[in-house]
Design a protein around this motif. Structure first.
Motif, short mmCIF file in Angstrom:
data_model
loop_
_atom_site.label_atom_id
_atom_site.label_comp_id
_atom_site.label_asym_id
_atom_site.label_seq_id
_atom_site.Cartn_x
_atom_site.Cartn_y
_atom_site.Cartn_z
N UNK A 110 0.82 -1.21 0.00
CA UNK A 110 0.00 0.00 0.00
C UNK A 110 0.85 1.26 0.00
N UNK A 111 2.05 1.16 0.56
CA UNK A 111 2.96 2.32 0.61
C UNK A 111 3.75 2.46 -0.69
N UNK A 112 3.46 1.61 -1.67
CA UNK A 112 4.16 1.62 -2.96
C UNK A 112 5.65 1.33 -2.84
N UNK A 113 6.03 0.56 -1.83
CA UNK A 113 7.43 0.15 -1.69
C UNK A 113 7.53 -1.18 -2.44
N UNK A 114 8.16 -1.14 -3.60
CA UNK A 114 8.14 -2.33 -4.45
C UNK A 114 9.36 -3.22 -4.25
N UNK A 115 10.45 -2.65 -3.72
CA UNK A 115 11.67 -3.42 -3.51
C UNK A 115 12.13 -3.27 -2.07
N UNK A 116 12.32 -4.38 -1.41
CA UNK A 116 12.68 -4.40 0.01
C UNK A 116 14.03 -3.72 0.24
N UNK A 117 14.93 -3.82 -0.73
CA UNK A 117 16.25 -3.20 -0.56
C UNK A 117 16.16 -1.69 -0.36
N UNK A 118 15.07 -1.06 -0.77
CA UNK A 118 14.92 0.38 -0.62
C UNK A 118 14.24 0.80 0.68
N UNK A 119 13.84 -0.17 1.48
CA UNK A 119 13.06 0.14 2.69
C UNK A 119 13.82 0.98 3.71
N UNK A 120 15.08 0.66 3.97
CA UNK A 120 15.82 1.43 4.98
C UNK A 120 16.02 2.87 4.52
N UNK A 121 16.28 3.08 3.23
CA UNK A 121 16.44 4.45 2.70
C UNK A 121 15.12 5.21 2.83
N UNK A 122 14.02 4.53 2.53
CA UNK A 122 12.70 5.14 2.63
C UNK A 122 12.43 5.59 4.07
N UNK A 123 12.73 4.72 5.03
CA UNK A 123 12.49 5.04 6.44
C UNK A 123 13.38 6.20 6.90
N UNK A 124 14.63 6.25 6.44
CA UNK A 124 15.53 7.35 6.79
C UNK A 124 14.97 8.66 6.23
N UNK A 125 14.49 8.61 5.01
CA UNK A 125 13.93 9.79 4.34
C UNK A 125 12.73 10.32 5.14
N UNK A 126 11.87 9.41 5.60
CA UNK A 126 10.70 9.78 6.39
C UNK A 126 11.11 10.45 7.70
N UNK A 127 12.10 9.85 8.37
CA UNK A 127 12.58 10.40 9.65
C UNK A 127 13.12 11.82 9.51
N UNK A 128 13.76 12.08 8.36
CA UNK A 128 14.42 13.37 8.15
C UNK A 128 13.47 14.45 7.65
N UNK A 129 12.21 14.14 7.52
CA UNK A 129 11.26 15.16 7.02
C UNK A 129 10.71 15.99 8.16
#
Length: 121
Positions: A102-121
């Motif tokens: 549902x979050x449109x995260x299609x590749x697990x390898x990008x999950x940690x980068x996505x979470x870091x990006x969210x934290x830094x907003x």
């Protein structure tokens, strides 16, 4: 990508589970997020059925979450693993998989980068 405010909480809860990923990059991404019980399914040397037996042994009584990518190859692998593990009466938990989809995260390898990006907003 759509941010689900429940994602950090769901990731935290999923750390108790046994997670199956496709490859090394997926493994490293989850490890960076604090996951410990991760199994790489696409490592060479064993047949898929030998790997499924290993998963069964290593997971013990923990719930298993299959976190393959959401591309064609990942979906096929997910369906195969789900069918095989279900036959063996293993406890599967797909809640996190659904949230990532549902979050449109299609590749697990990008999950940690996505979470870091969210934290830094």
């Amino acid at each position: 990508m759509k941010f689900n405010p429940n994602l950090p909480k769901e990731l935290e809860e999923a750390k108790e589970m046994f997670i199956i990923v496709e490859g090394k990059k997926d493994y490293l991404s989850l490890q960076e997020l604090g996951f410990k019980n991760i199994f790489i399914i696409n490592e060479t040397g064993k047949s898929l059925y030998e790997k499924i037996e290993q998963i069964e042994e290593k997971a013990g009584k923990r719930k298993i979450c299959i976190l393959t990518d959401f591309d064609k190859k990942g979906k096929q692998l997910y369906l195969l693993l789900k069918a095989e593990l279900s036959k063996r009466k293993v406890k599967l938990d797909n809640k996190l998989r659904g949230i990532l989809l549902k979050a449109d995260i299609s590749h697990i390898e990008g999950l940690s980068s996505f979470m870091k990006h969210i934290k830094n907003q």
